[in-house]
Enzyme design. Structure first.
Site, PDB file in Angstrom:
ATOM      1  CB  THR A   1      -1.448   5.896   3.233  1.00  0.00           C
ATOM      2  OG1 THR A   1      -1.013   4.591   3.630  1.00  0.00           O
ATOM      3  CG2 THR A   1      -2.561   6.351   4.175  1.00  0.00           C
ATOM      4  CB  ALA A   2      -2.464   1.199   0.655  1.00  0.00           C
TER       5      ALA A   2
ATOM      6  CG  ASP B   1       3.582   6.769   0.035  1.00  0.00           C
ATOM      7  OD1 ASP B   1       2.565   6.080   0.206  1.00  0.00           O
ATOM      8  OD2 ASP B   1       4.745   6.331   0.182  1.00  0.00           O
TER       9      ASP B   1
ATOM     10  CG  ASP C   1       3.068   2.467   4.471  1.00  0.00           C
ATOM     11  OD1 ASP C   1       2.816   3.078   5.525  1.00  0.00           O
ATOM     12  OD2 ASP C   1       2.344   1.558   4.006  1.00  0.00           O
TER      13      ASP C   1
ATOM     14  CG  ASN D   1       3.606   0.069  -6.554  1.00  0.00           C
ATOM     15  OD1 ASN D   1       3.502  -0.572  -7.590  1.00  0.00           O
ATOM     16  ND2 ASN D   1       4.232  -0.404  -5.484  1.00  0.00           N
TER      17      ASN D   1
ATOM     18  CE  LYS E   1      -0.810   5.326  -1.832  1.00  0.00           C
ATOM     19  NZ  LYS E   1       0.618   5.451  -1.477  1.00  0.00           N
TER      20      LYS E   1
END
Length: 327
Positions: free
Chosen positions: A187-188, A80, A82, A258, A232
């Site tokens: 990542t988003a 991930d 962030d 999440n 994800k």
């Protein structure tokens, strides 16, 4: 988007939009990773090398098998971005850079600033806040060329992101690379932004949110949905199928509850700088933990043997730097 032929059929608990987002991200990641491998220069490789600092001792605890396993080409690592690899949220730093280049007005900058402040104070990803940030970004980039935003993204990385990389987490990623494994960001953030960060860190590539473009110009719409939560996990599953990976031999790293669906996919899940819910889940499931925000030791031994001293020293360095900025 039609179903991808290399994906095995299975029953999916994720929504159709999550599946679409994950598959689109996996397809984009493989294309950009191949293009990046063809263009990577020796200078960029040297820049990505990490000097492991000689300080401290590994956390006490029972001896673990050497991990990652060198030469295991059926394994990979998924990180991930962030608050795991980088302090704060990439999308907010990107918005700040666009404002500097007059892509939008002060009122919109104030919104980005508030979202970033909330993210840093809360330390977790709130879907509503993240969705609002992405909607803002999509409206800003609509009508712009993908190539233009990629070039600007390189500059923004240097201005706002490079100094926010957690040295400890980067040491973990380097351990996988040194073992001959591929390392992917998940990542988003927009896949273009994520790809720039991955390349600058010397990683294999990135899975990120795919924004629709026609003839190289953004339409202002997404393919599926933001790469968040279940999406994800779908992206990792799709990429693993395409790459021929054994997920039981793979590792995943995240700070957020999440990402429990993604972490649960792999045989080696790690909670890095975890929020309260993820820390509790990790303890319950005997997952490894590591916290670089304060330099404190995790409850369970959380450093792969190959990362060892470098990861601990990196965490200490990050803590000192953060303390200095707060003074």
């Amino acid at each position: 988007m039609a179903a991808l032929g290399w994906l095995p059929p299975r029953r999916r608990s994720a929504t159709a939009r999550s599946v679409l987002a994950g598959e689109a991200s996996a397809e984009a990641a493989r294309k950009t990773a191949q293009a990046g491998a063809d263009q990577l220069t020796e200078a960029e490789t040297d820049e990505a090398d990490l000097d492991l600092l000689e300080a401290g001792e590994p956390a006490e605890g029972p001896a673990e098998p050497v991990f990652p396993v060198a030469g295991d080409d059926l394994a990979a690592a998924f990180f991930d971005l962030d608050n795991t690899v980088m302090q704060g949220a990439a999308i907010f730093h990107f918005g700040r850079g666009l404002y500097k280049r007059e892509f939008f007005r002060r009122r919109e900058l104030a919104r980005f600033a508030w979202q970033q402040a909330w993210f840093r104070l809360a330390g977790v990803e709130d879907p509503e806040h993240m969705q609002d940030a992405r909607d803002s970004a999509l409206s800003i980039v609509k009508g712009h060329k993908v190539s233009e935003l990629m070039a600007i993204g390189e500059e923004i990385y240097d201005e706002y992101m490079a100094e926010r990389i957690w040295p400890g987490t980067r040491a973990l990623a380097q351990a996988h690379l040194d073992a001959g494994q591929k390392v992917w960001l998940v990542t988003a953030a927009p896949v273009e932004t994520a790809t720039i960060i991955a390349r600058r860190l010397g990683l294999t590539g990135a899975l990120g949110t795919v924004a629709e473009s026609v003839d190289g110009v953004y339409t202002g719409r997404l393919v599926g949905e933001p790469l968040h939560g279940p999406a994800k996990a779908e992206a990792v599953r799709a990429l693993a199928a395409a790459e021929g990976l054994d997920l039981e031999r793979c590792a995943a790293y995240s700070d957020s509850h999440n990402d429990i669906p993604m972490l649960s996919l792999v045989g080696h899940p790690y909670a890095i700088n975890p929020d309260t819910k993820l820390r509790k889940h990790a303890r319950t499931n005997d997952w490894r933990l590591r916290d670089y925000r304060t330099g404190r030791k995790a409850v369970k031994v959380g450093v792969p043997a190959a990362a060892g001293v470098g990861a601990i020293a990196g965490g200490a360095a990050a803590a000192i730097a953060l303390h200095r900025r707060r003074r």
